[in-house]
Scaffold this motif. Structure first.
Motif, PDB file in Angstrom:
ATOM      1  N   ALA A 102      -6.735  17.385 -47.210  1.00 36.17           N
ATOM      2  CA  ALA A 102      -7.580  18.145 -46.097  1.00 36.17           C
ATOM      3  C   ALA A 102      -6.648  18.728 -45.267  1.00 36.17           C
ATOM      4  O   ALA A 102      -7.024  19.875 -44.685  1.00 36.17           O
ATOM      5  CB  ALA A 102      -8.600  17.328 -45.483  1.00 36.17           C
ATOM      6  N   GLU A 103      -5.679  18.174 -44.932  1.00 33.32           N
ATOM      7  CA  GLU A 103      -4.606  18.681 -43.711  1.00 33.32           C
ATOM      8  C   GLU A 103      -4.014  19.854 -44.443  1.00 33.32           C
ATOM      9  O   GLU A 103      -3.587  20.726 -43.707  1.00 33.32           O
ATOM     10  CB  GLU A 103      -3.656  17.493 -43.512  1.00 33.32           C
ATOM     11  N   LEU A 104      -3.568  19.862 -45.734  1.00 41.37           N
ATOM     12  CA  LEU A 104      -2.793  21.005 -46.239  1.00 41.37           C
ATOM     13  C   LEU A 104      -3.723  21.896 -46.892  1.00 41.37           C
ATOM     14  O   LEU A 104      -3.023  22.975 -47.332  1.00 41.37           O
ATOM     15  CB  LEU A 104      -1.853  20.452 -47.124  1.00 41.37           C
ATOM     16  N   ALA A 162      -4.454  22.600 -55.227  1.00 42.83           N
ATOM     17  CA  ALA A 162      -5.022  23.860 -55.848  1.00 42.83           C
ATOM     18  C   ALA A 162      -3.706  24.636 -56.398  1.00 42.83           C
ATOM     19  O   ALA A 162      -2.666  24.432 -56.310  1.00 42.83           O
ATOM     20  CB  ALA A 162      -5.623  24.743 -54.613  1.00 42.83           C
ATOM     21  N   THR A 163      -4.412  25.565 -57.344  1.00 48.54           N
ATOM     22  CA  THR A 163      -3.709  26.465 -58.201  1.00 48.54           C
ATOM     23  C   THR A 163      -4.429  27.717 -57.856  1.00 48.54           C
ATOM     24  O   THR A 163      -5.269  27.656 -57.475  1.00 48.54           O
ATOM     25  CB  THR A 163      -3.318  25.692 -59.624  1.00 48.54           C
ATOM     26  N   VAL A 209     -12.034  11.421 -43.855  1.00 51.61           N
ATOM     27  CA  VAL A 209     -11.354  12.680 -44.173  1.00 51.61           C
ATOM     28  C   VAL A 209     -12.131  13.858 -43.724  1.00 51.61           C
ATOM     29  O   VAL A 209     -11.413  14.781 -43.292  1.00 51.61           O
ATOM     30  CB  VAL A 209     -11.712  12.614 -45.819  1.00 51.61           C
ATOM     31  N   TYR A 210     -13.527  13.996 -43.397  1.00 55.22           N
ATOM     32  CA  TYR A 210     -13.892  15.218 -42.719  1.00 55.22           C
ATOM     33  C   TYR A 210     -13.497  15.316 -41.473  1.00 55.22           C
ATOM     34  O   TYR A 210     -13.575  16.511 -40.928  1.00 55.22           O
ATOM     35  CB  TYR A 210     -15.653  15.101 -43.110  1.00 55.22           C
ATOM     36  N   SER A 269       0.011  14.733 -41.048  1.00 50.12           N
ATOM     37  CA  SER A 269       0.323  13.650 -42.046  1.00 50.12           C
ATOM     38  C   SER A 269       1.880  13.365 -41.741  1.00 50.12           C
ATOM     39  O   SER A 269       2.329  12.111 -42.429  1.00 50.12           O
ATOM     40  CB  SER A 269       0.161  13.965 -43.457  1.00 50.12           C
ATOM     41  N   GLY A 270       2.575  14.424 -41.271  1.00 49.42           N
ATOM     42  CA  GLY A 270       3.965  14.220 -41.317  1.00 49.42           C
ATOM     43  C   GLY A 270       4.630  14.170 -42.740  1.00 49.42           C
ATOM     44  O   GLY A 270       4.418  14.983 -43.484  1.00 49.42           O
TER      45      GLY A 270
END
Length: 396
Positions: A251-253, A289-290, A161-162, A391-392
């Motif tokens: 993590a990507e977004l 997140a919000t 992930v990192y 991630s597409g």
């Protein structure tokens, strides 16, 4: 009278000669039994020895005695005797060595013939060999696959992930730990199997090297390791296979979510903006997140966001508490009160809902058509960001 005297003298001379001959024979026999090297003894010929005797006889004025020519040269006889014994000993030794070598060769040929005629293993011995080869590899395959899956999953959820590593890279790293454990614990597995009473095949080395024994051993090892690896796959039922994928998506977004959600409530002039991503595999909606920095997860069948995800419709309500689609658990978890809200779907290139954008609690008055146009524009940009992300597509 003279005849008796002459007869008496002749008889005495004969006895003297016989005694001399007997003494000479005993001396020669004694000398022949002495095992010494005669290289240092001077050789005296029979001729010189006879000549010396003749000179001595002429000096004494008597005829040459008969025993001299009969006895010969004692030194010459000693040399001939020792040479004869040395030749006999050498011949005997050579003959003994030849017979010994011949016996060794014959014995080796006999042993080779005996080995070549060794009986093949019995079916019972082959079954024991198969079990003894398969059982340790069952344990080895189970341990190998268990370490591979657990280590690969841990690496995928942390370093993967990192560093945004693909799943195959994490699996390759897990294989390193798996092979290492096999090298470290392979011998211990066999020792434990033997201590637990694993029967060992009682076959000779010749039988063990036979083709049928090698085939049975290889078949047992292959079947054992395949069985162990299949048993090790049970670990797949004990881990969350989608956890790493969700973390990677988050993590990507992360940058997109932060720029959109944390600034969106200022543009929309509301208290909160949330972005829910649809996970079709788990039939859930989750948000990274919000606007108040609280992460949420909810079923796709609950709430206004769930309704929009299922139908693809835009939802606008001025009194959320009175609507049956309202999901109050979120408000209770975050100590929040929802008065009004606006939801719109995020569609991919195929028209499928992949996320939902939600505006909550308009600061001044209710949400209007202008707010609907604004949220639809934001949903279009979010769709582009998600499509261009690593991630597409986010639906499975």
């Amino acid at each position: 009278m003279l005849r008796r005297i002459a007869s008496s003298l002749g008889s005495s001379a004969s006895r003297v000669c016989v005694s001399a001959v007997s003494c000479s024979g005993r001396v020669s026999s004694s000398l022949s039994r002495i095992a010494v090297d005669t290289s240092g003894i001077p050789s005296v010929s029979s001729r010189s020895y006879s000549h010396a005797n003749a000179s001595r006889s002429q000096t004494n004025g008597s005829a040459t005695p008969t025993y001299v020519s009969f006895a010969g040269n004692p030194f010459a006889r000693l040399q001939r005797s020792i040479r004869s014994r040395s030749t006999t000993t050498t011949t005997s030794t050579t003959s003994a060595e030849f017979h010994s070598s011949k016996g060794a060769v014959v014995g080796g040929v006999a042993n080779a013939a005996k080995s070549s005629k060794c009986d093949p293993p019995t079916p019972k011995q082959l079954r024991t060999l198969f079990v003894a080869s398969a059982v340790p590899f069952v344990a080895f395959g189970f341990v190998d696959n268990t370490v591979l899956i657990q280590a690969g999953d841990l690496i995928d959820n942390t370093f993967g992930v990192y560093f945004a590593l693909p799943t195959l890279a994490a699996a390759a790293m897990g294989q390193v730990f798996s092979d290492t454990s096999g090298v470290l614990f392979g011998s211990y597995i066999e020792m434990i199997a033997v201590k637990l009473g694993l029967p060992m095949p009682k076959i000779s080395p010749e039988q063990y090297m036979m083709r049928v024994s090698r085939l049975v051993k290889t078949a047992g090892a292959v079947i054992g390791v395949v069985t162990g690896c299949c048993l090790g796959m049970v670990n797949l039922l004990l881990i969350d296979l989608g956890a790493s994928e969700r973390q990677k998506r988050e993590a990507e977004l992360k940058t997109i979510f932060e720029s959109l959600v944390f600034k969106g409530h200022e543009v929309a002039e509301c208290e909160r903006v949330s972005l829910f991503v649809v996970d079709s595999a788990t039939q859930e909606m989750w948000t990274l997140a919000t606007s108040n920095k609280a992460a949420l997860r909810m079923p796709i069948t609950k709430g206004f966001a769930g309704y929009t995800a299922r139908t693809g419709d835009v939802v606008r309500t001025d009194c959320a508490c009175d609507d049956a689609r309202f999901f109050s658990d979120i408000d209770r978890q975050q100590c929040f009160v929802t008065r009004n809200l606006l939801c719109a779907p995020v569609l991919d290139s195929n028209g499928k809902v992949v996320a939902v954008v939600q505006f909550v609690n308009k600061k001044v008055g209710p949400f209007t058509m202008t707010d609907e146009k604004l949220i639809q524009m934001l949903c279009h940009h979010v769709a582009i960001f998600m499509q261009n992300s690593k991630s597409g597509s986010f639906s499975s």
